[in-house]
Design an enzyme around this catalytic site. Structure first.
Site, PDB file in Angstrom:
ATOM      1  N   HIS A  29       2.113  -7.618   3.599  1.00 51.94           N
ATOM      2  CA  HIS A  29       1.482  -6.360   3.183  1.00 51.94           C
ATOM      3  C   HIS A  29       2.028  -5.896   1.838  1.00 51.94           C
ATOM      4  O   HIS A  29       3.168  -5.409   1.751  1.00 51.94           O
ATOM      5  CB  HIS A  29       1.706  -5.301   4.282  1.00 51.94           C
ATOM      6  CG  HIS A  29       0.977  -4.024   4.013  1.00 51.94           C
ATOM      7  ND1 HIS A  29       1.423  -2.796   4.434  1.00 51.94           N
ATOM      8  CD2 HIS A  29      -0.182  -3.775   3.358  1.00 51.94           C
ATOM      9  CE1 HIS A  29       0.579  -1.862   4.054  1.00 51.94           C
ATOM     10  NE2 HIS A  29      -0.400  -2.430   3.397  1.00 51.94           N
ATOM     11  N   ASN A  47       2.867   2.796   6.009  1.00 51.65           N
ATOM     12  CA  ASN A  47       1.663   3.570   6.318  1.00 51.65           C
ATOM     13  C   ASN A  47       1.840   4.463   7.547  1.00 51.65           C
ATOM     14  O   ASN A  47       1.211   5.524   7.635  1.00 51.65           O
ATOM     15  CB  ASN A  47       0.453   2.647   6.481  1.00 51.65           C
ATOM     16  CG  ASN A  47      -0.007   2.108   5.136  1.00 51.65           C
ATOM     17  OD1 ASN A  47       0.421   2.582   4.097  1.00 51.65           O
ATOM     18  ND2 ASN A  47      -0.875   1.116   5.160  1.00 51.65           N
ATOM     19  N   GLU A  73       5.925  -5.688   2.951  1.00 55.16           N
ATOM     20  CA  GLU A  73       6.259  -5.734   4.378  1.00 55.16           C
ATOM     21  C   GLU A  73       5.812  -7.088   4.930  1.00 55.16           C
ATOM     22  O   GLU A  73       4.639  -7.447   4.793  1.00 55.16           O
ATOM     23  CB  GLU A  73       5.534  -4.624   5.146  1.00 55.16           C
ATOM     24  CG  GLU A  73       6.003  -3.220   4.790  1.00 55.16           C
ATOM     25  CD  GLU A  73       5.180  -2.124   5.470  1.00 55.16           C
ATOM     26  OE1 GLU A  73       5.748  -1.077   5.802  1.00 55.16           O
ATOM     27  OE2 GLU A  73       3.951  -2.300   5.660  1.00 55.16           O
ATOM     28  N   SER A  98      -3.476  -3.124   6.590  1.00 47.56           N
ATOM     29  CA  SER A  98      -2.562  -1.981   6.531  1.00 47.56           C
ATOM     30  C   SER A  98      -2.174  -1.513   7.923  1.00 47.56           C
ATOM     31  O   SER A  98      -1.104  -0.943   8.109  1.00 47.56           O
ATOM     32  CB  SER A  98      -3.246  -0.791   5.861  1.00 47.56           C
ATOM     33  OG  SER A  98      -3.895  -1.172   4.710  1.00 47.56           O
TER      34      SER A  98
HETATM   35  N1  3HC Z   1      -1.595  -2.695 -12.480  1.00 51.53           N
HETATM   36  C1  3HC Z   1      -0.539  -3.095 -13.201  1.00 51.53           C
HETATM   37  N2  3HC Z   1       0.371  -2.249 -13.749  1.00 51.53           N
HETATM   38  C2  3HC Z   1       0.150  -0.926 -13.572  1.00 51.53           C
HETATM   39  C3  3HC Z   1      -0.934  -0.423 -12.840  1.00 51.53           C
HETATM   40  C4  3HC Z   1      -1.832  -1.365 -12.281  1.00 51.53           C
HETATM   41  N3  3HC Z   1      -2.896  -0.983 -11.558  1.00 51.53           N
HETATM   42  N4  3HC Z   1      -0.860   0.938 -12.825  1.00 51.53           N
HETATM   43  C5  3HC Z   1       0.228   1.266 -13.535  1.00 51.53           C
HETATM   44  N5  3HC Z   1       0.845   0.151 -13.965  1.00 51.53           N
HETATM   45  C6  3HC Z   1       2.097   0.082 -14.720  1.00 51.53           C
HETATM   46  C7  3HC Z   1       1.913   0.591 -16.117  1.00 51.53           C
HETATM   47  O1  3HC Z   1       1.510  -0.445 -16.998  1.00 51.53           O
HETATM   48  C8  3HC Z   1       3.296   1.080 -16.441  1.00 51.53           C
HETATM   49  O2  3HC Z   1       4.123   0.002 -16.788  1.00 51.53           O
HETATM   50  P1  3HC Z   1       5.330   0.188 -17.816  1.00 51.53           P
HETATM   51  O3  3HC Z   1       6.073   1.430 -17.417  1.00 51.53           O
HETATM   52  O4  3HC Z   1       6.101  -1.065 -17.610  1.00 51.53           O
HETATM   53  O5  3HC Z   1       4.699   0.315 -19.144  1.00 51.53           O
HETATM   54  C9  3HC Z   1       3.830   1.600 -15.097  1.00 51.53           C
HETATM   55  O6  3HC Z   1       3.051   0.963 -14.097  1.00 51.53           O
HETATM   56  C10 3HC Z   1       3.706   3.095 -15.030  1.00 51.53           C
HETATM   57  O7  3HC Z   1       2.339   3.401 -15.229  1.00 51.53           O
HETATM   58  P2  3HC Z   1       1.801   4.670 -16.036  1.00 51.53           P
HETATM   59  O8  3HC Z   1       2.798   5.075 -17.071  1.00 51.53           O
HETATM   60  O9  3HC Z   1       0.400   4.421 -16.438  1.00 51.53           O
HETATM   61  O10 3HC Z   1       1.655   5.783 -14.952  1.00 51.53           O
HETATM   62  P3  3HC Z   1       2.709   6.363 -13.979  1.00 51.53           P
HETATM   63  O11 3HC Z   1       4.079   6.417 -14.536  1.00 51.53           O
HETATM   64  O12 3HC Z   1       2.050   7.606 -13.545  1.00 51.53           O
HETATM   65  O13 3HC Z   1       2.753   5.333 -12.778  1.00 51.53           O
HETATM   66  C11 3HC Z   1       2.024   4.494 -10.705  1.00 51.53           C
HETATM   67  C12 3HC Z   1       1.608   4.933 -12.085  1.00 51.53           C
HETATM   68  C13 3HC Z   1       2.896   3.238 -10.781  1.00 51.53           C
HETATM   69  C14 3HC Z   1       0.742   4.171  -9.949  1.00 51.53           C
HETATM   70  C15 3HC Z   1       2.861   5.648 -10.044  1.00 51.53           C
HETATM   71  O14 3HC Z   1       2.164   6.856 -10.146  1.00 51.53           O
HETATM   72  C16 3HC Z   1       3.187   5.405  -8.604  1.00 51.53           C
HETATM   73  O15 3HC Z   1       4.111   4.670  -8.276  1.00 51.53           O
HETATM   74  N6  3HC Z   1       2.401   6.032  -7.674  1.00 51.53           N
HETATM   75  C17 3HC Z   1       2.587   5.885  -6.244  1.00 51.53           C
HETATM   76  C18 3HC Z   1       1.884   4.658  -5.777  1.00 51.53           C
HETATM   77  C19 3HC Z   1       2.039   4.467  -4.282  1.00 51.53           C
HETATM   78  O16 3HC Z   1       2.613   5.254  -3.570  1.00 51.53           O
HETATM   79  N7  3HC Z   1       1.475   3.344  -3.791  1.00 51.53           N
HETATM   80  C20 3HC Z   1       1.456   3.053  -2.387  1.00 51.53           C
HETATM   81  C21 3HC Z   1       0.125   3.422  -1.827  1.00 51.53           C
HETATM   82  S1  3HC Z   1      -0.015   3.076  -0.115  1.00 51.53           S
HETATM   83  C22 3HC Z   1      -0.494   1.481  -0.056  1.00 51.53           C
HETATM   84  O17 3HC Z   1      -0.656   0.779  -1.026  1.00 51.53           O
HETATM   85  C23 3HC Z   1      -0.683   0.947   1.299  1.00 51.53           C
HETATM   86  C24 3HC Z   1      -1.999   0.258   1.457  1.00 51.53           C
HETATM   87  O18 3HC Z   1      -2.013  -0.345   2.739  1.00 51.53           O
HETATM   88  C25 3HC Z   1      -3.180   1.165   1.285  1.00 51.53           C
END
Ligand code: 3HC
Length: 285
Positions: free
Chosen positions: A140, A190, A152, A119
């Site tokens: 990434h 990030n 990325e 990251s």
């Molecule tokens: N694996 C696979 N699919 C998943 C999942 C997972 N872990 N989590 C959720 N999903 C899918 C669900 O099955 C659902 O699919 P569908 O709409 O096709 O049926 C869809 O995603 C939406 O899920 P939910 O309805 O359960 O829940 P939400 O609508 O609340 O969405 C979320 C969950 C997609 C995690 C959403 O809240 C989101 O986009 N959050 C922000 C995530 C984010 O910002 N990530 C970046 C983090 S920083 C990073 O990764 C950098 C690294 O270096 C640390």
């Protein structure tokens, strides 16, 4: 696609998410964990995730079987010898990554690309641990990898054009939009996201607003899918702390220092969803 066989090293959330998207893209995937137990639990997680998609009618049963058939869980690094691409997704610790890349360099074929899912750490420093720095770059993915649409591709000074082109081709085959970025702390996402998340923890700690109101405010006020404290729990508080420490080390700016409350939660073993508690309690969910 140039890349047909992909090795993934690391048994965390990112490793299994990337395994899913790569196997769905038609790649043979070799998942390497240090312990057979964690390798097996990654495959179990993959089975569960694919099962949900079948239940929702989004994936044919035959396709699920085919995807699972393309994934093999192993414990020996030597099993990655014939991979076209190895993507490292282990702990955010530079010495651990340097040691791993040195080993992979000795094991993998001369043409193999070695990529890191880091990251914030320096891709150039990781590349320098190998005798093939031209074939090292960052790829990434974001959490959860099957859902987030962007990848990325990080170019270190040593990365060749051919390496970047193959990395882009792989990420696009995984269904992702690719953005290019230079090798600098935090890349794009990030570098912008974690100062905000860190500030949210300081805001909570100052008593200005409650946890729930901070998350509600950012969801409703900015249309973000998650509030900052929920998102920290999703990413993992230990991973988040490592990212914020790396950004702070790169900037040297005291205002970028990790929020004391974040460090305290990590010290207590409260790491977010994966440990059952972080800013929220998941033990009863
Ligand atoms: N694996 C696979 N699919 C998943 C999942 C997972 N872990 N989590 C959720 N999903 C899918 C669900 O099955 C659902 O699919 P569908 O709409 O096709 O049926 C869809 O995603 C939406 O899920 P939910 O309805 O359960 O829940 P939400 O609508 O609340 O969405 C979320 C969950 C997609 C995690 C959403 O809240 C989101 O986009 N959050 C922000 C995530 C984010 O910002 N990530 C970046 C983090 S920083 C990073 O990764 C950098 C690294 O270096 C640390």
């Amino acid at each position: 696609m140039t890349i047909k066989r992909v090795g993934i090293v690391g048994s965390g959330i990112m490793g299994s998410g990337v395994a899913e998207v790569a196997a769905k893209a038609g790649c043979e995937v070799v998942l390497r964990s240090r312990a057979q137990e964690s390798a097996d639990s990654m495959v179990a997680g993959l089975e569960k995730s694919l099962g949900k998609q079948v239940d929702k009618g989004r994936l044919e049963d035959a396709e699920r079987t085919a995807v699972l058939g393309r994934v093999r869980a192993v414990t020996e690094l030597s099993e990655l010898a014939d991979c076209d691409l190895v993507l490292e997704s282990i702990v955010e610790d530079l010495p651990a990554k340097l040691a791993l890349f040195g080993e992979l360099d000795g094991i993998c074929g001369d043409d193999a690309i070695l990529a890191t899912n880091t990251s914030t750490l320096s891709v150039a420093a990781i590349a320098a641990a190998t005798k093939r720095p031209d074939k090292v770059c960052g790829i990434h993915f974001f959490n959860p990898a099957p859902v987030m649409s962007v990848v990325e591709v990080v170019r270190a000074e040593s990365s060749s054009d051919a390496t970047i082109a193959a990395a882009r081709e792989f990420a696009e085959a995984c269904g992702k939009d690719v953005v290019d970025v230079r090798d600098q702390a935090g890349f794009i996402v990030n570098a912008l996201l974690f100062p905000y998340l860190n500030n949210a923890v300081n805001l909570l700690d100052s008593g200005a607003a409650t946890r729930d109101d901070i998350d509600t405010a950012m969801k409703g006020g900015c249309n973000f899918p998650m509030g900052p404290l929920e998102l920290l729990d999703l990413v993992g508080l230990d991973t988040s702390l490592a990212i914020i420490e790396a950004l702070h080390a790169a900037s040297g700016d005291p205002s970028d220092a990790p929020a004391p409350k974040l460090a305290a939660l990590v010290a207590e073993g409260k790491l977010g969803r994966k440990s059952g508690e972080g800013f929220y309690d998941y033990s009863k969910k």
